[in-house]
Design a protein around this motif. Sequence first.
Motif, PDB file in Angstrom:
ATOM      1  N   THR A 108       0.841  -1.190   0.000  1.00 44.99           N
ATOM      2  CA  THR A 108       0.000   0.000   0.000  1.00 44.99           C
ATOM      3  C   THR A 108       0.879   1.244   0.000  1.00 44.99           C
ATOM      4  N   ASP A 117      -0.659   8.326  -2.377  1.00 40.51           N
ATOM      5  CA  ASP A 117      -0.549   9.315  -3.441  1.00 40.51           C
ATOM      6  C   ASP A 117      -1.387  10.542  -3.094  1.00 40.51           C
ATOM      7  N   ARG A 120      -4.302   9.585  -0.598  1.00 44.10           N
ATOM      8  CA  ARG A 120      -5.186   8.413  -0.656  1.00 44.10           C
ATOM      9  C   ARG A 120      -4.335   7.164  -0.787  1.00 44.10           C
ATOM     10  N   VAL A 155      -3.257   3.661  -2.269  1.00 45.12           N
ATOM     11  CA  VAL A 155      -3.318   2.923  -3.531  1.00 45.12           C
ATOM     12  C   VAL A 155      -2.435   1.692  -3.397  1.00 45.12           C
ATOM     13  N   ARG A 157      -0.098  -1.086  -5.541  1.00 43.60           N
ATOM     14  CA  ARG A 157       0.602  -1.355  -6.787  1.00 43.60           C
ATOM     15  C   ARG A 157       1.389  -2.649  -6.641  1.00 43.60           C
TER      16      ARG A 157
END
Length: 387
Positions: free
Chosen positions: A210, A213, A225, A227, A229
């Motif tokens: 986690t 950004d 928030r 995000v 990846r």
Amino acid sequence: MGAALVAAMADPDRTFDAIVIGEYERAFYGNQFSLMASLFEHYGVQLWMPEADGRIDFEADGHEQLMIGLGIQSKREITRTRIRVRTAMATQAREQGRYLGGRPPYGYRLVDAGPHPNRAHAAWGRRAHRLEPDPETAPIVKWIFAQRLAGHSVARIARALNDAEIPCPSAADPERNAHRSGREWTHTTVRSILANPRYTGRQVWNRQPTEHDLIDPANTGLGHRQVQRWNLPDGWVISHRPAHPALVSETDFVAAQNIRARRGHADPDRCYRLAGLLRCGICGRRMESCWANSRAAYRCRHGYTSASKVDPERPKNLYIREDRILVHLPALYILLAKPDPVNTPPTAEDIIGHLRAEEITLTYDPETRSLGTGSREGVRITIDRTR
């Protein structure tokens, strides 16, 4: 909770006129107080904290300096806590092979593993969990690896699963996959299973970490928030010992990865000079390169992939050989560039370079068997019919 409280402040019929904060670490992070102070004043809501011995005066410099210092301290504590938690989770996964939460991989299910190893959590009644092969889906995973090791493509495997009407992972566990359609197997689904090292029996953590950004780079006051990846393999944490029953051996898993890597290399003897320059006159998609009858060619399947059944309403595949297009490039170049007739006629490579430099694409219409062009402005010129 914080967003709901801010929304409640804007309600003229709210039932409170002050907010009391008992622990500053749970209130403001970094410079959040300076962004929120004007909002408290606007709605007439007081703020009380023990560090200020009562109510915060939004116009007093001393109170503002106090809140800025507490925000920095809060950010420091949160950062330290995040580092400690991530370090502990990495150690638990690497040394103990502990299951750290999340959805179980397709082919496994969660079973009870006794009381939680943390005494405090165990006292609260929390239980530990571990992975166990699912009797319904584990054979499917084994079959996928066996097919891949036999040399079958990812698309062929997905097509076979769809033809056999085997539920895809999101359909097999709809409660944990409510955000997915659950319609059919896709290339991505099969490829992700083949690339998941947890099927070797080892626990893997930090494959999808986690990150934070900015919500809006133009307005940093909106905050960040979360995000997720996909992480590169060198950032994964893999247990030293097997932590659950394996569905595929480590040797076979590595062999499956090598099959994908070996097929990724292009044949140096095959050259597609018009790759990326052709579009289908039926659906508008870019045509893909293919090798047909020992020659370079291009085709369009109109969005169809071998992982799904053929739509009876779908047009037939479009094929065109490269040599049949190259013979018309000089005429196309004359219409577009209008070169000086005294100069030496350009070669095919010169024309192709011109098309790429001007971002011009060629469109082949199978109905009229004609070749046209389309530039960035949408200009299309029809030229001689192909034979």
